[in-house]
Every structure is written in C-alpha cells, then in structure tokens.
Design a protein around this motif. Structure first.
Motif, PDB file in Angstrom:
ATOM      1  N   THR A 135       0.861  -1.179   0.000  1.00 22.82           N
ATOM      2  CA  THR A 135       0.000   0.000   0.000  1.00 22.82           C
ATOM      3  C   THR A 135       0.905   1.239   0.000  1.00 22.82           C
ATOM      4  OG1 THR A 135      -0.112   0.216   2.411  1.00 22.82           O
ATOM      5  CG2 THR A 135      -1.737  -1.241   1.350  1.00 22.82           C
ATOM      6  N   LYS A 136       0.292   2.400   0.000  1.00 23.04           N
ATOM      7  CA  LYS A 136       1.080   3.635   0.050  1.00 23.04           C
ATOM      8  C   LYS A 136       1.821   3.776   1.371  1.00 23.04           C
ATOM      9  CE  LYS A 136      -1.653   6.352  -3.145  1.00 23.04           C
ATOM     10  NZ  LYS A 136      -2.408   7.579  -3.370  1.00 23.04           N
ATOM     11  N   LYS A 137       1.312   3.124   2.420  1.00 22.70           N
ATOM     12  CA  LYS A 137       1.893   3.285   3.753  1.00 22.70           C
ATOM     13  C   LYS A 137       2.780   2.129   4.206  1.00 22.70           C
ATOM     14  CE  LYS A 137      -1.750   6.259   5.480  1.00 22.70           C
ATOM     15  NZ  LYS A 137      -2.714   6.519   6.536  1.00 22.70           N
ATOM     16  N   ASN A 138       2.535   0.903   3.693  1.00 27.25           N
ATOM     17  CA  ASN A 138       3.235  -0.274   4.211  1.00 27.25           C
ATOM     18  C   ASN A 138       3.490  -1.329   3.142  1.00 27.25           C
ATOM     19  OD1 ASN A 138       3.159   0.348   7.135  1.00 27.25           O
ATOM     20  ND2 ASN A 138       0.943   0.141   6.876  1.00 27.25           N
ATOM     21  N   ILE A 139       4.468  -2.168   3.444  1.00 32.02           N
ATOM     22  CA  ILE A 139       4.677  -3.418   2.707  1.00 32.02           C
ATOM     23  C   ILE A 139       4.441  -4.528   3.719  1.00 32.02           C
ATOM     24  CG2 ILE A 139       6.268  -4.877   1.397  1.00 32.02           C
ATOM     25  CD1 ILE A 139       7.945  -2.290   0.900  1.00 32.02           C
ATOM     26  N   LEU A 140       3.428  -5.335   3.502  1.00 30.21           N
ATOM     27  CA  LEU A 140       3.152  -6.477   4.372  1.00 30.21           C
ATOM     28  C   LEU A 140       3.741  -7.716   3.708  1.00 30.21           C
ATOM     29  CD1 LEU A 140       1.750  -7.925   6.764  1.00 30.21           C
ATOM     30  CD2 LEU A 140      -0.307  -8.051   5.319  1.00 30.21           C
ATOM     31  N   CYS A 141       4.679  -8.371   4.403  1.00 31.50           N
ATOM     32  CA  CYS A 141       5.298  -9.606   3.910  1.00 31.50           C
ATOM     33  C   CYS A 141       4.784 -10.753   4.772  1.00 31.50           C
ATOM     34  CB  CYS A 141       6.817  -9.545   4.034  1.00 31.50           C
ATOM     35  SG  CYS A 141       7.583  -8.159   3.198  1.00 31.50           S
ATOM     36  N   GLU A 142       4.182 -11.748   4.121  1.00 32.26           N
ATOM     37  CA  GLU A 142       3.674 -12.923   4.831  1.00 32.26           C
ATOM     38  C   GLU A 142       4.265 -14.164   4.172  1.00 32.26           C
ATOM     39  OE1 GLU A 142      -0.822 -12.162   5.931  1.00 32.26           O
ATOM     40  OE2 GLU A 142      -0.380 -11.569   3.856  1.00 32.26           O
ATOM     41  N   TYR A 143       4.950 -14.977   4.972  1.00 32.25           N
ATOM     42  CA  TYR A 143       5.495 -16.220   4.450  1.00 32.25           C
ATOM     43  C   TYR A 143       4.605 -17.369   4.909  1.00 32.25           C
ATOM     44  CZ  TYR A 143       8.388 -20.114   3.244  1.00 32.25           C
ATOM     45  OH  TYR A 143       8.831 -21.284   2.696  1.00 32.25           O
ATOM     46  N   PHE A 144       4.149 -18.154   3.949  1.00 33.35           N
ATOM     47  CA  PHE A 144       3.292 -19.303   4.228  1.00 33.35           C
ATOM     48  C   PHE A 144       4.062 -20.585   3.977  1.00 33.35           C
ATOM     49  CE2 PHE A 144       0.438 -15.838   3.380  1.00 33.35           C
ATOM     50  CZ  PHE A 144      -0.587 -16.021   4.294  1.00 33.35           C
ATOM     51  N   ALA A 145       4.203 -21.393   5.005  1.00 28.29           N
ATOM     52  CA  ALA A 145       4.791 -22.727   4.869  1.00 28.29           C
ATOM     53  C   ALA A 145       3.666 -23.674   4.475  1.00 28.29           C
ATOM     54  CB  ALA A 145       5.437 -23.162   6.176  1.00 28.29           C
ATOM     55  N   VAL A 146       3.888 -24.436   3.423  1.00 25.21           N
ATOM     56  CA  VAL A 146       2.869 -25.323   2.881  1.00 25.21           C
ATOM     57  C   VAL A 146       3.158 -26.753   3.333  1.00 25.21           C
ATOM     58  CG1 VAL A 146       1.823 -26.185   0.756  1.00 25.21           C
ATOM     59  CG2 VAL A 146       2.567 -23.810   0.899  1.00 25.21           C
ATOM     60  N   PRO A 147       2.151 -27.448   3.872  1.00 18.40           N
ATOM     61  CA  PRO A 147       2.384 -28.828   4.306  1.00 18.40           C
ATOM     62  C   PRO A 147       2.869 -29.695   3.145  1.00 18.40           C
ATOM     63  CG  PRO A 147       0.255 -28.038   5.074  1.00 18.40           C
ATOM     64  CD  PRO A 147       0.783 -27.019   4.113  1.00 18.40           C
ATOM     65  N   GLU A 148       3.806 -30.562   3.445  1.00 15.97           N
ATOM     66  CA  GLU A 148       4.348 -31.473   2.442  1.00 15.97           C
ATOM     67  C   GLU A 148       3.283 -32.526   2.101  1.00 15.97           C
ATOM     68  OE1 GLU A 148       7.377 -30.914   1.010  1.00 15.97           O
ATOM     69  OE2 GLU A 148       7.461 -29.148   2.295  1.00 15.97           O
ATOM     70  N   PRO A 149       3.372 -33.147   0.927  1.00 20.38           N
ATOM     71  CA  PRO A 149       2.413 -34.194   0.560  1.00 20.38           C
ATOM     72  C   PRO A 149       2.348 -35.274   1.640  1.00 20.38           C
ATOM     73  CG  PRO A 149       3.804 -33.642  -1.310  1.00 20.38           C
ATOM     74  CD  PRO A 149       4.365 -32.909  -0.114  1.00 20.38           C
ATOM     75  N   GLY A 150       1.145 -35.672   1.962  1.00 21.03           N
ATOM     76  CA  GLY A 150       0.961 -36.712   2.970  1.00 21.03           C
ATOM     77  C   GLY A 150       0.827 -36.179   4.383  1.00 21.03           C
ATOM     78  N   VAL A 151       1.059 -34.873   4.575  1.00 24.14           N
ATOM     79  CA  VAL A 151       0.930 -34.254   5.894  1.00 24.14           C
ATOM     80  C   VAL A 151      -0.412 -33.533   5.939  1.00 24.14           C
ATOM     81  CG1 VAL A 151       1.890 -32.540   7.480  1.00 24.14           C
ATOM     82  CG2 VAL A 151       3.427 -33.959   6.094  1.00 24.14           C
ATOM     83  N   GLN A 158      -2.148 -20.546   7.786  1.00 21.27           N
ATOM     84  CA  GLN A 158      -1.757 -19.343   8.512  1.00 21.27           C
ATOM     85  C   GLN A 158      -0.317 -18.985   8.181  1.00 21.27           C
ATOM     86  OE1 GLN A 158      -2.485 -19.995  12.661  1.00 21.27           O
ATOM     87  NE2 GLN A 158      -4.699 -19.984  12.421  1.00 21.27           N
ATOM     88  N   ALA A 159      -0.017 -17.699   8.205  1.00 23.30           N
ATOM     89  CA  ALA A 159       1.336 -17.244   7.914  1.00 23.30           C
ATOM     90  C   ALA A 159       2.299 -17.766   8.966  1.00 23.30           C
ATOM     91  CB  ALA A 159       1.385 -15.726   7.844  1.00 23.30           C
ATOM     92  N   PHE A 160       3.437 -18.290   8.520  1.00 25.91           N
ATOM     93  CA  PHE A 160       4.501 -18.729   9.409  1.00 25.91           C
ATOM     94  C   PHE A 160       5.257 -17.521   9.958  1.00 25.91           C
ATOM     95  CE2 PHE A 160       9.058 -19.540   9.857  1.00 25.91           C
ATOM     96  CZ  PHE A 160       9.047 -20.539  10.808  1.00 25.91           C
ATOM     97  N   ASP A 161       5.447 -16.506   9.105  1.00 33.39           N
ATOM     98  CA  ASP A 161       6.199 -15.313   9.491  1.00 33.39           C
ATOM     99  C   ASP A 161       5.557 -14.103   8.822  1.00 33.39           C
ATOM    100  OD1 ASP A 161       8.341 -13.885  10.742  1.00 33.39           O
ATOM    101  OD2 ASP A 161       9.480 -13.888   8.872  1.00 33.39           O
ATOM    102  N   THR A 162       5.499 -13.003   9.558  1.00 35.17           N
ATOM    103  CA  THR A 162       4.899 -11.772   9.050  1.00 35.17           C
ATOM    104  C   THR A 162       5.736 -10.590   9.484  1.00 35.17           C
ATOM    105  OG1 THR A 162       2.678 -12.729   9.217  1.00 35.17           O
ATOM    106  CG2 THR A 162       2.809 -10.339   9.083  1.00 35.17           C
ATOM    107  N   ILE A 163       5.925  -9.659   8.567  1.00 35.14           N
ATOM    108  CA  ILE A 163       6.579  -8.399   8.907  1.00 35.14           C
ATOM    109  C   ILE A 163       5.890  -7.281   8.125  1.00 35.14           C
ATOM    110  CG2 ILE A 163       8.391  -8.811   7.193  1.00 35.14           C
ATOM    111  CD1 ILE A 163      10.288  -7.088   8.903  1.00 35.14           C
TER     112      ILE A 163
END
Length: 168
Positions: A135-151, A158-163
């Motif tokens: 946005t004009k005010k912020n950069i939201l970074c969200e890292y999503f860890a995806v379950p491996e096949p069979g898990v 949900q985001a694993f990490d957010t800044i």
C-alpha cells in the motif's frame, strides 16, 4: 562480478525511483544467508550498499532466492536498517536447504558474525511462498509454509512469518 555500467544503472534506478512509494530490490543471490553452502554475497552487498549511498536512496526491502528455504534478516544498506528476505522454498528443488543445528537450538534473533546481518526467522522444514501486500503506507510480507504431501493440511493456512515495513 558486476561491471561499471551495471552499477551505474542500479544507482540511476535507485536515484530516479519515485519518492513516497515502496521501493523493493529483488536480486538472485542473497546479501545475507545462514546456509553454509550458499552464504550471503559480500561482493553484492558492497555494490548495493555503495549504490544506495551514491544514489541517496535505500530500498525498503530486499528480496532474493538462490537458497532453497526461507530466511528473514535485518541488515543495513546506505546507513539504514533494511529487511532482507530469502524466499527460495517454492518447490523447484524437492530438497530444502537445511540450516546447521545451531540455528535450530539457539533462540532468535541471531547476529551473523562477519556479515552484519541479524537472522530474525527462518523455515527450512517446509516448502512455501511469500505474499506481499503493498500500500502507500506499508509493505506487508507474509510467508506461508505449505504442508508437504501426505501431511495433514492446517485449515485455514496461517502465515509462518509476518513483517510490516513502513513506507516513508
């Protein structure tokens, strides 16, 4: 090795980038990395740091890949604090790059000797992706860890990490 005209181009791009908008620099090799076989590039760091100082402009965020996992650092460019994110766990390589055991047993954040970077968070156990909302005010970074096949998948994902990085 970068050539003088490439460095001049980077300086020009940084200098002419619109003020008041998010400035994100994306490079292949990371400036910082905790993965031993692919450590951060001090040569690239020096070029970018110098370009920021010459241009009088520093990016709000530096993105990279090359290392097949997720790592988030806080570093310094042009005298300013800058988040540097490695988002290389997109799944191209079935084998993720695992960090040394010390990173799994030492509380975060961890200051990296010699590089000046501070490892704030990482995920070397699951593939994933980085989502940016700008946005004009912020950069939201969200890292999503995806379950491996069979898990069993977590619902909802949900985001694993957010800044959130302010844009000023």
């Amino acid at each position: 090795m970068l050539k003088a005209d490439q460095i001049a181009w980077l300086e020009s791009e940084l200098k002419s980038a619109p003020v008041g908008m998010a400035l994100i620099l994306a490079v292949h090799h990371p400036l910082y990395s905790a993965y031993g076989a692919h450590p951060g590039s001090q040569a690239l760091y020096s070029v970018i740091d110098g370009a920021c100082k010459t241009a009088g402009r520093t990016p709000h965020l530096v993105l990279s890949g090359h290392v097949h996992d997720y790592q988030r650092f806080t570093g310094s460019l042009g005298g300013k604090t800058v988040p540097c994110i490695i988002a290389g766990a997109g799944g191209y390589n079935a084998k993720l790059h695992t960090l040394a055991k010390i990173f799994h047993t030492t509380p975060l954040p961890i200051a990296m000797k010699g590089s000046g970077g501070v490892l704030e968070n990482f995920n070397d156990a699951a593939h994933g992706y980085l989502r940016l909302t700008i946005t004009k005010k912020n950069i939201l970074c969200e890292y999503f860890a995806v379950p491996e096949p069979g898990v069993a998948a977590r619902m909802p994902l949900q985001a694993f990490d957010t800044i959130t990085i302010p844009v000023s």
